[in-house]
Design an enzyme around this catalytic site. Structure first.
Site, PDB file in Angstrom:
ATOM      1  CD  GLU A   9      -0.343  -8.737  -2.321  1.00 54.63           C
ATOM      2  OE1 GLU A   9       0.788  -9.264  -2.314  1.00 54.63           O
ATOM      3  OE2 GLU A   9      -0.522  -7.512  -2.411  1.00 54.63           O
ATOM      4  CB  CYS A  58       5.145  -3.961  -1.407  1.00 56.31           C
ATOM      5  SG  CYS A  58       5.622  -2.714  -2.611  1.00 56.31           S
ATOM      6  CG  HIS A  63       2.229  -6.181  -4.340  1.00 58.74           C
ATOM      7  ND1 HIS A  63       1.272  -5.731  -3.463  1.00 58.74           N
ATOM      8  CD2 HIS A  63       2.999  -5.109  -4.634  1.00 58.74           C
ATOM      9  CE1 HIS A  63       1.434  -4.449  -3.245  1.00 58.74           C
ATOM     10  NE2 HIS A  63       2.479  -4.038  -3.938  1.00 58.74           N
ATOM     11  N   GLY A  86       0.876  -1.165   0.000  1.00 56.28           N
ATOM     12  CA  GLY A  86       0.000   0.000   0.000  1.00 56.28           C
ATOM     13  C   GLY A  86       0.906   1.204   0.000  1.00 56.28           C
ATOM     14  CB  ILE A 138       3.223  -2.185  -7.574  1.00 55.31           C
ATOM     15  CG1 ILE A 138       2.591  -3.343  -8.357  1.00 55.31           C
ATOM     16  CG2 ILE A 138       2.482  -0.875  -7.853  1.00 55.31           C
ATOM     17  CD1 ILE A 138       1.198  -3.722  -7.900  1.00 55.31           C
TER      18      ILE A 138
HETATM   19  N1  GLN Z   1       5.877   2.850  -2.837  1.00 58.82           N
HETATM   20  C1  GLN Z   1       5.163   2.427  -1.666  1.00 58.82           C
HETATM   21  C2  GLN Z   1       5.808   2.997  -0.405  1.00 58.82           C
HETATM   22  O1  GLN Z   1       6.860   3.523  -0.462  1.00 58.82           O
HETATM   23  C3  GLN Z   1       5.102   0.901  -1.592  1.00 58.82           C
HETATM   24  C4  GLN Z   1       4.371   0.382  -2.806  1.00 58.82           C
HETATM   25  C5  GLN Z   1       3.620  -0.879  -2.590  1.00 58.82           C
HETATM   26  O2  GLN Z   1       3.348  -1.317  -1.467  1.00 58.82           O
HETATM   27  N2  GLN Z   1       3.200  -1.443  -3.699  1.00 58.82           N
HETATM   28  O3  GLN Z   1       5.234   2.898   0.639  1.00 58.82           O
END
Ligand code: GLN
EC number: 4.3.3.6
Length: 194
Positions: free
Chosen positions: A171, A78, A169, A46, A133
């Site tokens: 999931e 992530c 990710h 997230g 991502i």
């Molecule tokens: N770029 C987000 C961060 O720095 C992490 C991205 C993700 O969880 N897909 O918190």
């Protein structure tokens, strides 16, 4: 066995689905008291600043640190990886500060904001389909941390005892082998604690 997914922000439902498909019960965790009823906790992807802020607001920081001090397994994916790290590059304050790693946020640059690849992960039999991502990278690891996979020589999956993290990710695909690996970490902890 019950596996919680921290449900303040981010990819919660997908983790619950993956956990259930490896035969454990998945629980959306919205209140710190729920930590008493679960065997392991996933901190999802997230936005780490938002997740960290909400964790502070709802009293999750100390509660999760306590959960971890009992040796109960945690899996950060992530943004969840960033939330678990002891050091965030660029001077940002750490959130949980549990795992002996330094992380660099959004480390793949703009051209590569999101991509998929097959990764060899130590402990998994087949290559894992990994979706990145705006992913973070692990730039440094402490002595007790084992790198489980790398992408272009950078560490993207790591473990320190009961703590597991991935830059990607796991999931978002049907490949649930890393969730299975996490559930096995929980089984080992439960067997040792009995
Ligand atoms: N770029 C987000 C961060 O720095 C992490 C991205 C993700 O969880 N897909 O918190």
């Amino acid at each position: 066995m019950k596996v919680g997914v921290l449900a303040l922000q981010g990819a919660v439902a997908e983790h619950i689905r993956s956990i259930e498909s490896v035969g454990a019960e998945g629980v959306a965790v919205k209140h710190p008291e729920q930590l008493q009823d679960i065997d392991g906790l996933i901190i999802p992807g997230g936005e780490s600043t938002t997740i960290g802020k909400l964790m502070r607001k709802y009293g999750f920081i100390e509660a999760v640190q306590q959960f971890s001090s009992e040796g109960k397994p945690l899996f950060g994916t992530c943004a969840g990886l960033i939330v678990m790290a002891k050091k965030i590059e660029g001077g940002e304050e750490p959130h949980l500060g549990l795992m002996d790693i330094s992380v660099s946020r959004n480390a793949f640059g703009r051209q590569r904001e999101s991509f998929e690849t097959d990764l060899d992960v130590k402990g998994l039999q087949e290559p894992l389909r990994a979706v990145f991502i705006r992913a973070p990278l692990i730039t440094e690891v402490g002595e007790g941390v084992e790198a489980l996979s790398t992408y272009n020589d950078e560490i993207v999956t790591a473990r320190q005892k009961h703590l597991l993290v991935s830059s990607f990710h796991p999931e978002l695909t049907d490949d649930v082998s890393l969730h299975k690996y996490f559930v096995e970490m929980i089984q080992e902890h439960n067997a040792a604690a009995r």
